[in-house]
Design a protein around this motif. Sequence first.
Motif, PDB file in Angstrom:
ATOM      1  N   GLU A  33       0.817  -1.210   0.000  1.00 38.71           N
ATOM      2  CA  GLU A  33       0.000   0.000   0.000  1.00 38.71           C
ATOM      3  C   GLU A  33       0.849   1.257   0.000  1.00 38.71           C
ATOM      4  OE1 GLU A  33      -0.257  -2.383   2.421  1.00 38.71           O
ATOM      5  OE2 GLU A  33      -1.951  -3.458   1.575  1.00 38.71           O
ATOM      6  N   GLU A  34       0.415   2.223  -0.807  1.00 34.19           N
ATOM      7  CA  GLU A  34       1.117   3.501  -0.878  1.00 34.19           C
ATOM      8  C   GLU A  34       0.496   4.488   0.098  1.00 34.19           C
ATOM      9  OE1 GLU A  34       2.286   5.127  -4.659  1.00 34.19           O
ATOM     10  OE2 GLU A  34       1.607   3.304  -5.654  1.00 34.19           O
ATOM     11  N   ALA A  35       1.239   5.543   0.380  1.00 37.84           N
ATOM     12  CA  ALA A  35       0.738   6.610   1.245  1.00 37.84           C
ATOM     13  C   ALA A  35      -0.432   7.306   0.557  1.00 37.84           C
ATOM     14  CB  ALA A  35       1.843   7.620   1.537  1.00 37.84           C
ATOM     15  N   GLU A  58       0.378  12.780   1.755  1.00 35.02           N
ATOM     16  CA  GLU A  58       1.282  12.262   2.780  1.00 35.02           C
ATOM     17  C   GLU A  58       2.664  12.030   2.180  1.00 35.02           C
ATOM     18  OE1 GLU A  58      -0.142   8.746   4.666  1.00 35.02           O
ATOM     19  OE2 GLU A  58      -2.003   9.682   5.335  1.00 35.02           O
ATOM     20  N   GLU A 101       5.916   9.948   1.618  1.00 34.45           N
ATOM     21  CA  GLU A 101       6.174   8.515   1.638  1.00 34.45           C
ATOM     22  C   GLU A 101       7.669   8.255   1.627  1.00 34.45           C
ATOM     23  OE1 GLU A 101       3.867   4.861   0.029  1.00 34.45           O
ATOM     24  OE2 GLU A 101       4.495   6.112  -1.633  1.00 34.45           O
ATOM     25  N   ASN A 102       8.105   7.396   2.520  1.00 30.24           N
ATOM     26  CA  ASN A 102       9.497   6.989   2.583  1.00 30.24           C
ATOM     27  C   ASN A 102       9.547   5.513   2.196  1.00 30.24           C
ATOM     28  OD1 ASN A 102      11.987   5.970   3.381  1.00 30.24           O
ATOM     29  ND2 ASN A 102      12.177   7.429   5.065  1.00 30.24           N
ATOM     30  N   ALA A 103       9.956   5.235   0.969  1.00 31.70           N
ATOM     31  CA  ALA A 103       9.938   3.869   0.448  1.00 31.70           C
ATOM     32  C   ALA A 103      10.762   2.921   1.312  1.00 31.70           C
ATOM     33  CB  ALA A 103      10.418   3.848  -0.998  1.00 31.70           C
ATOM     34  N   VAL A 113       8.784   2.027   4.485  1.00 30.01           N
ATOM     35  CA  VAL A 113       7.653   1.184   4.079  1.00 30.01           C
ATOM     36  C   VAL A 113       8.145  -0.244   3.816  1.00 30.01           C
ATOM     37  CG1 VAL A 113       5.982   0.768   2.213  1.00 30.01           C
ATOM     38  CG2 VAL A 113       6.255   3.067   3.150  1.00 30.01           C
ATOM     39  N   LYS A 131       2.597   8.106 -10.049  1.00 26.93           N
ATOM     40  CA  LYS A 131       1.500   7.868  -9.122  1.00 26.93           C
ATOM     41  C   LYS A 131       0.194   7.788  -9.899  1.00 26.93           C
ATOM     42  CE  LYS A 131       0.364   9.086  -4.430  1.00 26.93           C
ATOM     43  NZ  LYS A 131       1.114   8.148  -3.651  1.00 26.93           N
TER      44      LYS A 131
END
Length: 149
Positions: free
Chosen positions: A23-25, A29, A31-33, A36, A66
Amino acid sequence: MNDELLYVQAQSMRNNLVFGNIEEALPGEVENAESVLREFLVSKLKMANDLVIEMKFERIHIIGEKNRDKIRPIVAKFNLFKERELVRRSASALKDTSYYLHEQFPKKISDKRRKLVPELKNARKRGSKAWISYDTLFIDGVPYTKSNN
């Protein structure tokens, strides 16, 4: 020359794994891959937190633009092949889930591997030991060709 270029591309990807359906942010938000992915390794692959914290990555990034309708895969380039293999071998924990992970190859190699999958499945149904290594299918230790089927 094309084969040499393909080989060089494959070698540059040899420490990479691709992770899917994580799941993505939500929009807006940050996002720090990497965080995650580390959380995924602990929660879904059931790897020890201490081990995951110690893992070193050269780079972790999300592939593609995205899109609301599609979850983008994450590519992780491990510093150590040994750690990559440890994670890859833990993939059985993802069975019966929507998550997946696989090795990264150049598109030409991925396409060739994809075409070999039906033969791989058929061989396993017949009770043979079968696997794909790079771009070659092995059945009972013998490289597969249409003529030896």
